[in-house]
Enzyme design. Structure first.
Site, PDB file in Angstrom:
ATOM      1  N   GLY A 124      -8.781  -7.532   8.426  1.00  0.00           N
ATOM      2  CA  GLY A 124      -7.663  -6.792   8.996  1.00  0.00           C
ATOM      3  C   GLY A 124      -7.273  -7.340  10.343  1.00  0.00           C
ATOM      4  N   ARG A 125      -7.968  -6.866  11.374  1.00  0.00           N
ATOM      5  CA  ARG A 125      -7.532  -7.145  12.750  1.00  0.00           C
ATOM      6  C   ARG A 125      -7.463  -8.635  13.062  1.00  0.00           C
ATOM      7  NH1 ARG A 125     -11.650  -2.649  14.653  1.00  0.00           N
ATOM      8  NH2 ARG A 125     -12.599  -3.582  12.803  1.00  0.00           N
ATOM      9  N   GLN A 137       0.846  -1.196   0.000  1.00  0.00           N
ATOM     10  CA  GLN A 137       0.000   0.000   0.000  1.00  0.00           C
ATOM     11  C   GLN A 137       0.881   1.246   0.000  1.00  0.00           C
ATOM     12  OE1 GLN A 137      -2.217   1.748   3.326  1.00  0.00           O
ATOM     13  NE2 GLN A 137      -4.068   1.296   2.171  1.00  0.00           N
ATOM     14  N   HIS A 148      -3.397   4.425  -1.772  1.00  0.00           N
ATOM     15  CA  HIS A 148      -4.280   4.671  -0.626  1.00  0.00           C
ATOM     16  C   HIS A 148      -4.956   6.032  -0.789  1.00  0.00           C
ATOM     17  CE1 HIS A 148      -6.073   4.325   3.169  1.00  0.00           C
ATOM     18  NE2 HIS A 148      -5.036   4.377   3.974  1.00  0.00           N
ATOM     19  N   TYR A 173      -6.135  10.315   4.037  1.00  0.00           N
ATOM     20  CA  TYR A 173      -4.745  10.564   3.660  1.00  0.00           C
ATOM     21  C   TYR A 173      -4.692  11.379   2.350  1.00  0.00           C
ATOM     22  CZ  TYR A 173      -4.170   7.656   7.652  1.00  0.00           C
ATOM     23  OH  TYR A 173      -4.267   7.190   8.943  1.00  0.00           O
ATOM     24  N   HIS A 224      -9.565   7.012   4.021  1.00  0.00           N
ATOM     25  CA  HIS A 224      -9.277   7.339   5.418  1.00  0.00           C
ATOM     26  C   HIS A 224      -8.599   8.671   5.666  1.00  0.00           C
ATOM     27  CE1 HIS A 224      -9.186   2.673   5.679  1.00  0.00           C
ATOM     28  NE2 HIS A 224     -10.410   3.146   5.627  1.00  0.00           N
TER      29      HIS A 224
HETATM   30  C1  PHB Z   1      -3.743   4.337  11.315  1.00  0.00           C
HETATM   31  O1  PHB Z   1      -2.540   4.156  11.451  1.00  0.00           O
HETATM   32  O2  PHB Z   1      -4.448   4.727  12.250  1.00  0.00           O
HETATM   33  C2  PHB Z   1      -4.352   4.114  10.003  1.00  0.00           C
HETATM   34  C3  PHB Z   1      -3.526   3.924   8.912  1.00  0.00           C
HETATM   35  C4  PHB Z   1      -4.094   3.688   7.675  1.00  0.00           C
HETATM   36  C5  PHB Z   1      -5.450   3.661   7.538  1.00  0.00           C
HETATM   37  C6  PHB Z   1      -6.260   3.868   8.608  1.00  0.00           C
HETATM   38  C7  PHB Z   1      -5.719   4.087   9.856  1.00  0.00           C
HETATM   39  O3  PHB Z   1      -5.983   3.453   6.357  1.00  0.00           O
END
Ligand code: PHB
Length: 360
Positions: free
Chosen positions: A314-315, A97, A174, A179, A177
Site C-alpha cells: 500500500g503505502r 474496490q 470491501h 465498513y 476494516h
Molecule cells: C481510510 O480512509 O482511513 C481507510 C479506508 C479504507 C480502509 C481502511 C482505511 O480499508
C-alpha cells in the site's frame, strides 16, 4: 524472485504477483466524481501486477469520507474511464474496490437525500473529518430496514456492472476494516433480530448475498473480496468467535470460485491475526492476497512458503510509482511522508517521479 512471476486470476493475466493495495486518497470532487489527475496517478502505477483502486461507494449513502469517489451514477462512470484506460495503455490491470462506509461516516459528508445506514443504530466510536467542520463524532446510523438491505445489495450489484462498463477488470468487495459488510459480520455492530443478525450464518447473509448477486451479474472470476479478521473493527468482538466466523465464512467462499480473497491486517501485528491467516489458507483453495507492511523480502518469503499467491503493498506505492522496477533493480524507496496522503490536488499524489527520472 517468485514475486515477479506472471500470474493469472480468473481471466485476468497479471505481469507479476505484486498488487497495489486500495488506498484512500480523497481526491474526488464533493459530488464524488473522480478527477483527471487520478488517471495520471493510476497510469503511473500500472507496473503493478494488479492495481486495486481506492474504495468507491456504490451508493450515495456510502460516501462517509470527504472527497471519496463513488460509482453510482453516469457522471462517475464516465470519470473513471480515463483511469482504467491509462492503466491498460501502460500494460496494467485494475480492479475497483467497492466500499460502502455504512456507519463509518458523517451526515455532513453525504448529500441531503442520503443517510448514514448500518445494520443497527449503534454509533462508530471516534471522530471523522467533515466538509464543513473539522473532526466530528461519527453520526448515529439509521438501522437498515429490510427494504434498505435489499436496495443496498442492489446498489453493490449495479456498481459491479458499472465498474466493468468503466473498463475495470473486476471489483473487490470491501468487507474489511469496519465498513458496511464488516458491520453486518460483527456482533458489536449488528444486534438485528431478523435474518441478517444473530447467528453466524445470519450475520454472513448480507455479504454472501452481495457476493452471489454480483457473481450473477459479472461472473465470479471478476470478483475479489477483502476481509481483515482481528483488525481494529474486531477489537470489541470475542476472539474465538472471530476465528469461528471467518473459518465458516471462508468455507462458504471456497464454493464460489472468486478471483481472490484478500486478507488485510491494519494496526497492531498481533499473532492471532497471522495464525488465523494460516488456518484460512488451509480451508481456502483459491487465490489469496496478503496485505500488511510487507517488504520485498518478506513478501517473497510468504510466497515461497506457500502462505499466499500474491502480496499487496500500500503505502510504498504512494511515493514510488515504479515500485516493481525499484524492487527488481534493488533501487531505494522514497521515504513515506503523510503530509499529502489525504489532501486535494496533484501535489504529493501524481507528481512522484520514477527512480530513473528523478535525478534528471
Ligand atoms: C481510510 O480512509 O482511513 C481507510 C479506508 C479504507 C480502509 C481502511 C482505511 O480499508
Amino acid at each position: 524472485m517468485k514475486l515477479f512471476d506472471a500470474f493469472n486470476i480468473g481471466s485476468t493475466a497479471l505481469s507479476s504477483r505484486v498488487v497495489m493495495a486500495p488506498l484512500t486518497r480523497r481526491r474526488s470532487t464533493r459530488e464524488n466524481v473522480p478527477v483527471a489527475h487520478m488517471a495520471d496517478y493510476y497510469g503511473q502505477r500500472a507496473g503493478a501486477g494488479l492495481i486495486i483502486a481506492e474504495g468507491a461507494s456504490p451508493s450515495p449513502n456510502g460516501v462517509g469520507y470527504c472527497n471519496m469517489p463513488g460509482l453510482f451514477n453516469n457522471e462517475q462512470l464516465e470519470a473513471w474511464k480515463p483511469c482504467t484506460k491509462a492503466v491498460h495503455e501502460n500494460g496494467g490491470k485494475i480492479f475497483l474496490q467497492v466500499m460502502h462506509t455504512g456507519r463509518v461516516g458523517h451526515q455532513n459528508n453525504l448529500n441531503k437525500n442520503a443517510q448514514v445506514l448500518a445494520p443497527s443504530a449503534i454509533k462508530q466510536a471516534g471522530e471523522v473529518t467533515t466538509y464543513d467542520f473539522e473532526k466530528q463524532d461519527y453520526s448515529l446510523p439509521k438501522a437498515m430496514t429490510l427494504d434498505d438491505v435489499r436496495n443496498t445489495i442492489n446498489e453493490f450489484t449495479s456498481c459491479s456492472k458499472m465498474a466493468l462498463e468503466a473498463g475495470f477488470d473486476g471489483v473487490e468487495i470491501h468487507s474489511a476494516h469496519g465498513y458496511l459488510p464488516n458491520q453486518f459480520l460483527n456482533e458489536s455492530a449488528n444486534v438485528r433480530q431478523d435474518e441478517y443478525g444473530g447467528s453466524r450464518s445470519n450475520r454472513m447473509r448480507f455479504l454472501l448475498e452481495v457476493i452471489d448477486e454480483s457473481i450473477t451479474a459479472i461472473g465470479s472470476d471478476k470478483i475479489g473480496l477483502r476481509i481483515s479478521p482481528h483488525s481494529y473493527a474486531d477489537v470489541n468482538e470475542k476472539p474465538e468467535e472471530v476465528n469461528e466466523l471467518y473459518l465458516e465464512l471462508v468455507k462458504e467462499l471456497d464454493l464460489r470460485n472468486l478471483a481472490y480473497l484478500h486478507l488485510s491486517h491494519m494496526g497492531e501485528a498481533t499473532p492471532i491475526k497471522f495464525s488465523l491467516w494460516k488456518e484460512l489458507r488451509k480451508v481456502y483453495s483459491g487465490n489469496i492476497i496478503l496485505c500488511g507492511d510487507f517488504t520485498k523480502e518478506t513478501a517473497n518469503e510468504a510466497l515461497e512458503n506457500g502462505e499466499a499467491d500474491m502480496i499487496a503493498f500500500g503505502r510504498d506505492f504512494i511515493a514510488n510509482p515504479d515500485l516493481v522496477t525499484r524492487f527488481k533493480n534493488n533501487w531505494p524507496l522514497e521515504e513515506r511522508d503523510r503530509t499529502y496522503w489525504y489532501t486535494l490536488g496533484e501535489k504529493g499524489y501524481s507528481d512522484y517521479k520514477n527512480f530513473e527520472l528523478k535525478e534528471k
